[in-house]
Design a protein around this motif. Structure first.
Motif, PDB file in Angstrom:
ATOM      1  N   PRO A 314     122.457  -2.966  35.142  1.00  0.00           N
ATOM      2  CA  PRO A 314     123.067  -1.829  35.843  1.00  0.00           C
ATOM      3  C   PRO A 314     122.089  -0.674  36.081  1.00  0.00           C
ATOM      4  O   PRO A 314     122.300   0.137  36.978  1.00  0.00           O
ATOM      5  CB  PRO A 314     124.202  -1.411  34.898  1.00  0.00           C
ATOM      6  CG  PRO A 314     123.801  -1.919  33.546  1.00  0.00           C
ATOM      7  CD  PRO A 314     123.055  -3.187  33.805  1.00  0.00           C
ATOM      8  N   GLU A 315     121.021  -0.598  35.273  1.00  0.00           N
ATOM      9  CA  GLU A 315     120.040   0.482  35.452  1.00  0.00           C
ATOM     10  C   GLU A 315     119.142   0.259  36.666  1.00  0.00           C
ATOM     11  O   GLU A 315     118.414   1.162  37.086  1.00  0.00           O
ATOM     12  CB  GLU A 315     119.140   0.600  34.213  1.00  0.00           C
ATOM     13  CG  GLU A 315     119.880   0.816  32.909  1.00  0.00           C
ATOM     14  CD  GLU A 315     120.155  -0.502  32.199  1.00  0.00           C
ATOM     15  OE1 GLU A 315     120.318  -0.484  30.965  1.00  0.00           O
ATOM     16  OE2 GLU A 315     120.187  -1.581  32.870  1.00  0.00           O
ATOM     17  N   VAL A 316     119.174  -0.955  37.228  1.00  0.00           N
ATOM     18  CA  VAL A 316     118.269  -1.333  38.321  1.00  0.00           C
ATOM     19  C   VAL A 316     119.031  -1.344  39.637  1.00  0.00           C
ATOM     20  O   VAL A 316     120.053  -2.015  39.778  1.00  0.00           O
ATOM     21  CB  VAL A 316     117.655  -2.720  38.047  1.00  0.00           C
ATOM     22  CG1 VAL A 316     116.809  -3.183  39.226  1.00  0.00           C
ATOM     23  CG2 VAL A 316     116.815  -2.675  36.769  1.00  0.00           C
ATOM     24  N   ASP A 422     113.852  -4.507  28.249  1.00  0.00           N
ATOM     25  CA  ASP A 422     115.127  -4.025  27.726  1.00  0.00           C
ATOM     26  C   ASP A 422     114.935  -2.724  26.957  1.00  0.00           C
ATOM     27  O   ASP A 422     115.707  -1.763  27.110  1.00  0.00           O
ATOM     28  CB  ASP A 422     115.747  -5.102  26.834  1.00  0.00           C
ATOM     29  CG  ASP A 422     117.191  -4.795  26.478  1.00  0.00           C
ATOM     30  OD1 ASP A 422     117.929  -4.314  27.360  1.00  0.00           O
ATOM     31  OD2 ASP A 422     117.578  -5.023  25.320  1.00  0.00           O
ATOM     32  N   ARG A 423     113.892  -2.671  26.114  1.00  0.00           N
ATOM     33  CA  ARG A 423     113.579  -1.433  25.371  1.00  0.00           C
ATOM     34  C   ARG A 423     113.280  -0.291  26.335  1.00  0.00           C
ATOM     35  O   ARG A 423     113.724   0.849  26.144  1.00  0.00           O
ATOM     36  CB  ARG A 423     112.382  -1.658  24.448  1.00  0.00           C
ATOM     37  CG  ARG A 423     112.664  -2.408  23.176  1.00  0.00           C
ATOM     38  CD  ARG A 423     111.468  -2.342  22.225  1.00  0.00           C
ATOM     39  NE  ARG A 423     110.295  -3.007  22.780  1.00  0.00           N
ATOM     40  CZ  ARG A 423     109.997  -4.285  22.582  1.00  0.00           C
ATOM     41  NH1 ARG A 423     110.807  -5.044  21.859  1.00  0.00           N
ATOM     42  NH2 ARG A 423     108.913  -4.808  23.111  1.00  0.00           N
ATOM     43  N   SER A 428     114.697   4.752  29.310  1.00  0.00           N
ATOM     44  CA  SER A 428     114.721   5.474  30.586  1.00  0.00           C
ATOM     45  C   SER A 428     116.136   5.830  31.038  1.00  0.00           C
ATOM     46  O   SER A 428     116.315   6.749  31.844  1.00  0.00           O
ATOM     47  CB  SER A 428     114.034   4.645  31.677  1.00  0.00           C
ATOM     48  OG  SER A 428     114.680   3.399  31.864  1.00  0.00           O
ATOM     49  N   HIS A 429     117.134   5.102  30.539  1.00  0.00           N
ATOM     50  CA  HIS A 429     118.511   5.334  30.955  1.00  0.00           C
ATOM     51  C   HIS A 429     119.433   5.409  29.726  1.00  0.00           C
ATOM     52  O   HIS A 429     120.219   4.499  29.461  1.00  0.00           O
ATOM     53  CB  HIS A 429     118.991   4.221  31.891  1.00  0.00           C
ATOM     54  CG  HIS A 429     118.305   4.224  33.213  1.00  0.00           C
ATOM     55  ND1 HIS A 429     117.007   3.788  33.366  1.00  0.00           N
ATOM     56  CD2 HIS A 429     118.732   4.624  34.439  1.00  0.00           C
ATOM     57  CE1 HIS A 429     116.661   3.905  34.645  1.00  0.00           C
ATOM     58  NE2 HIS A 429     117.686   4.413  35.306  1.00  0.00           N
ATOM     59  N   PRO A 430     119.331   6.482  28.957  1.00  0.00           N
ATOM     60  CA  PRO A 430     120.199   6.620  27.775  1.00  0.00           C
ATOM     61  C   PRO A 430     121.670   6.717  28.171  1.00  0.00           C
ATOM     62  O   PRO A 430     122.011   7.277  29.196  1.00  0.00           O
ATOM     63  CB  PRO A 430     119.709   7.918  27.120  1.00  0.00           C
ATOM     64  CG  PRO A 430     119.061   8.669  28.229  1.00  0.00           C
ATOM     65  CD  PRO A 430     118.454   7.647  29.137  1.00  0.00           C
ATOM     66  N   PRO A 434     130.973   9.632  25.511  1.00  0.00           N
ATOM     67  CA  PRO A 434     131.869  10.792  25.748  1.00  0.00           C
ATOM     68  C   PRO A 434     132.484  11.301  24.454  1.00  0.00           C
ATOM     69  O   PRO A 434     132.984  10.524  23.634  1.00  0.00           O
ATOM     70  CB  PRO A 434     132.953  10.204  26.684  1.00  0.00           C
ATOM     71  CG  PRO A 434     132.297   9.000  27.314  1.00  0.00           C
ATOM     72  CD  PRO A 434     131.380   8.439  26.274  1.00  0.00           C
ATOM     73  N   GLY A 435     132.446  12.590  24.268  1.00  0.00           N
ATOM     74  CA  GLY A 435     133.082  13.225  23.128  1.00  0.00           C
ATOM     75  C   GLY A 435     132.293  13.139  21.845  1.00  0.00           C
ATOM     76  O   GLY A 435     132.630  13.768  20.855  1.00  0.00           O
ATOM     77  N   ALA A 436     131.210  12.356  21.846  1.00  0.00           N
ATOM     78  CA  ALA A 436     130.455  12.191  20.601  1.00  0.00           C
ATOM     79  C   ALA A 436     129.404  13.271  20.456  1.00  0.00           C
ATOM     80  O   ALA A 436     128.860  13.484  19.381  1.00  0.00           O
ATOM     81  CB  ALA A 436     129.816  10.803  20.541  1.00  0.00           C
ATOM     82  N   GLY A 437     129.082  13.922  21.596  1.00  0.00           N
ATOM     83  CA  GLY A 437     128.089  14.978  21.546  1.00  0.00           C
ATOM     84  C   GLY A 437     126.701  14.459  21.228  1.00  0.00           C
ATOM     85  O   GLY A 437     125.848  15.213  20.772  1.00  0.00           O
ATOM     86  N   GLN A 438     126.482  13.190  21.475  1.00  0.00           N
ATOM     87  CA  GLN A 438     125.151  12.668  21.214  1.00  0.00           C
ATOM     88  C   GLN A 438     124.818  11.562  22.236  1.00  0.00           C
ATOM     89  O   GLN A 438     125.689  11.031  22.905  1.00  0.00           O
ATOM     90  CB  GLN A 438     125.064  12.103  19.792  1.00  0.00           C
ATOM     91  CG  GLN A 438     126.054  10.964  19.530  1.00  0.00           C
ATOM     92  CD  GLN A 438     125.958  10.444  18.107  1.00  0.00           C
ATOM     93  OE1 GLN A 438     125.035  10.776  17.390  1.00  0.00           O
ATOM     94  NE2 GLN A 438     126.906   9.624  17.724  1.00  0.00           N
ATOM     95  N   THR A 439     123.543  11.258  22.308  1.00  0.00           N
ATOM     96  CA  THR A 439     123.068  10.222  23.228  1.00  0.00           C
ATOM     97  C   THR A 439     122.673   8.992  22.443  1.00  0.00           C
ATOM     98  O   THR A 439     121.947   9.062  21.463  1.00  0.00           O
ATOM     99  CB  THR A 439     121.829  10.727  24.011  1.00  0.00           C
ATOM    100  OG1 THR A 439     122.235  11.851  24.792  1.00  0.00           O
ATOM    101  CG2 THR A 439     121.313   9.650  24.936  1.00  0.00           C
ATOM    102  N   VAL A 440     123.223   7.858  22.876  1.00  0.00           N
ATOM    103  CA  VAL A 440     122.892   6.599  22.252  1.00  0.00           C
ATOM    104  C   VAL A 440     122.048   5.782  23.221  1.00  0.00           C
ATOM    105  O   VAL A 440     122.412   5.628  24.384  1.00  0.00           O
ATOM    106  CB  VAL A 440     124.170   5.798  21.872  1.00  0.00           C
ATOM    107  CG1 VAL A 440     123.790   4.461  21.261  1.00  0.00           C
ATOM    108  CG2 VAL A 440     125.016   6.610  20.910  1.00  0.00           C
ATOM    109  N   LEU A 441     120.906   5.293  22.755  1.00  0.00           N
ATOM    110  CA  LEU A 441     120.081   4.499  23.630  1.00  0.00           C
ATOM    111  C   LEU A 441     120.672   3.110  23.766  1.00  0.00           C
ATOM    112  O   LEU A 441     120.932   2.423  22.798  1.00  0.00           O
ATOM    113  CB  LEU A 441     118.654   4.387  23.054  1.00  0.00           C
ATOM    114  CG  LEU A 441     117.911   5.724  22.903  1.00  0.00           C
ATOM    115  CD1 LEU A 441     116.497   5.481  22.412  1.00  0.00           C
ATOM    116  CD2 LEU A 441     117.897   6.506  24.208  1.00  0.00           C
ATOM    117  N   ALA A 442     120.900   2.728  25.051  1.00  0.00           N
ATOM    118  CA  ALA A 442     121.521   1.421  25.313  1.00  0.00           C
ATOM    119  C   ALA A 442     120.543   0.297  25.057  1.00  0.00           C
ATOM    120  O   ALA A 442     119.353   0.463  25.198  1.00  0.00           O
ATOM    121  CB  ALA A 442     121.987   1.357  26.759  1.00  0.00           C
TER     122      ALA A 442
END
Length: 442
Positions: A314-316, A422-423, A428-430, A434-442
């Motif tokens: 989906p990032e591509v 993948d890494r 590049s696309h973290p 929603p609502g967690a207030g944080q960014t999770v690397l996919a």
């Protein structure tokens, strides 16, 4: 063995002493790392300068270089090859053997930026005009640009960066109808995957620094000619090949027949411009040729797997790989690339330069550098490197967006390459939860 009765001084002995080596045969091509070659006699020197017999000076010919030239000609299905110092030298020498001031070339807008600059800057100063075809898959567009002064059609078999695939036969037929040779840069396809001469091209050039050598250690270029120059059909367009020399000697065609084009390059263009390859570089290119099919086969398989994997992410946004059915030139693959679609292609991330920067800085297996055809996998951001001299509009027209990345796939395990990509996509696309207030690397 005769022993000389001379009693030479120390300095003479350190230069000439024990110079003659015992005769031996090498299993690999010997490296003749020498500027020149002694003549056996007075008449041998005259024969070399008169008829080109033997070897006299490495700028004109060398046994190591000769072996590599013969092998490349054999692999490309050509009559003869000429090795020069770089791929750019190969393009320059090949075309300067065909065109002069006032002449004209028809080429594609998709060509390598160094060649495009050669045409627009250097050739323009020499009075050589160039027109560019936007749609290389439109034979009528090529023919429409041909003038009475056109002396060459030039294209790449596989283009950088959009992976466009040339319909070699269609464009070669147009050239033949006008008595004009098609010159094809076959660097990305390699003679293992595609041999343009078999489809009607007259001349093939390569950057031998890429797939032919394979190890990324040396520079080199090569020109291969089909050996079918026709003086009746094309002599009027190339008077330098059919007219007597300036000293009244026999013409190049009278001496070499169908090999007149490449004989002219070997005798007159390359040695005078001077892009002589090192015999050591030639040796390393020759060593690379011995594993060409093994490397390219594996690289093409890896590239097909990587391209398909990227196409599902989906990032591509897009994947420009001619081996995928989605590519507009995929219909030519069965005819021209039945053994693999190559291993250099681009894909475009959703986003722009920031995403591309994070992606490149996250890779570990891929190497960030400007090169292709290495056994190692490589990545580059064309918009800020190889295509930076083009306008934003030109870049977009040729498939180079701010988020576009070029890959040159190597021989590593495909699973490791995909894990590395993948890494990089995760970096590049973290994914924001929603609502967690944080960014999770996919």
């Amino acid at each position: 063995m005769t022993t000389s009765s001379r009693r030479d001084g120390f300095t003479t002995r350190q230069v000439h002493g024990s110079l003659a080596a015992q005769s031996a045969r090498s299993r690999t091509t010997p490296i003749y790392l020498t500027a020149g070659f002694p003549f056996d006699g007075f008449d041998d020197a005259a024969a070399h300068f008169g008829q080109g017999d033997g070897f006299g000076y490495t700028r004109v010919g060398n046994p190591t270089i000769d072996v590599v030239e013969r092998r490349i000609a054999l692999l490309e299905g050509g009559a003869q090859a000429l090795l020069v110092a770089s791929g750019q030298a190969a393009v320059t020498v090949a075309l300067l053997g065909l065109v002069a001031s006032g002449d004209h070339i028809v080429t594609s807008t998709h060509i390598y930026e160094g060649t495009r600059g050669l045409f627009l800057d250097n050739f323009a100063r020499l009075g050589i005009e160039v027109d560019f075809v936007d749609d290389i898959d439109d034979p009528a567009a090529w023919e429409a640009l041909i003038r009475p002064t056109t002396r060459a059609l030039f294209a790449e078999s596989l283009a950088n960066a959009r992976n466009d695939l040339l319909d070699v036969r269609a464009i070669a037929d147009i050239g033949d109808a006008h008595g004009i040779p098609l010159v094809v840069d076959n660097t990305l396809a390699t003679p293992y995957l595609l041999r343009p001469i078999e489809h009607g091209a007259a001349v093939v050039v390569h950057s031998a620094s890429k797939f032919l050598s394979g190890q990324g250690s040396v520079l080199g270029g090569v020109i291969v000619d089909d050996g079918r120059f026709d003086a009746v059909a094309a002599g009027a367009k190339y008077p330098h090949l059919v007219e007597p020399t300036r000293t009244g000697g026999a013409s190049v065609f009278e001496r070499h027949g169908g090999l007149a084009r490449i004989a002219h390059l070997r005798e007159t263009v390359a040695p005078r411009l001077g892009p002589t390859p090192s015999p050591l570089n030639a040796f390393l290119i020759g060593q690379g040729l011995e594993t060409l099919s093994l490397r390219v086969r594996e690289q093409s398989r890896n590239a097909a797997l990587v391209a398909a994997w990227l196409g599902a992410r989906p990032e591509v946004a897009t994947v420009d790989y001619v081996g995928l059915p989605s590519h507009p030139h995929h219909r030519h693959v069965e005819r021209y690339l039945p053994d693999g679609a190559g291993s250099v292609f681009t894909f475009t991330l959703r986003g722009g330069t920031d995403e591309a920067r994070r992606f490149i800085e996250a890779v570990e297996v891929f190497t960030h550098m400007t090169h292709v055809g290495d056994v190692r996998s490589l990545v580059l951001h064309p918009a800020t490197t190889s295509h930076v001299q083009r306008t934003p509009e030109e870049r977009v027209a040729h498939g180079v967006q701010d988020g576009t990345l070029r890959l040159s796939i190597g021989i590593e395990d495909a699973a490791d390459l995909i894990a590395d990509l993948d890494r990089a996509l995760a970096a590049s696309h973290p994914v924001v939860v929603p609502g967690a207030g944080q960014t999770v690397l996919a």
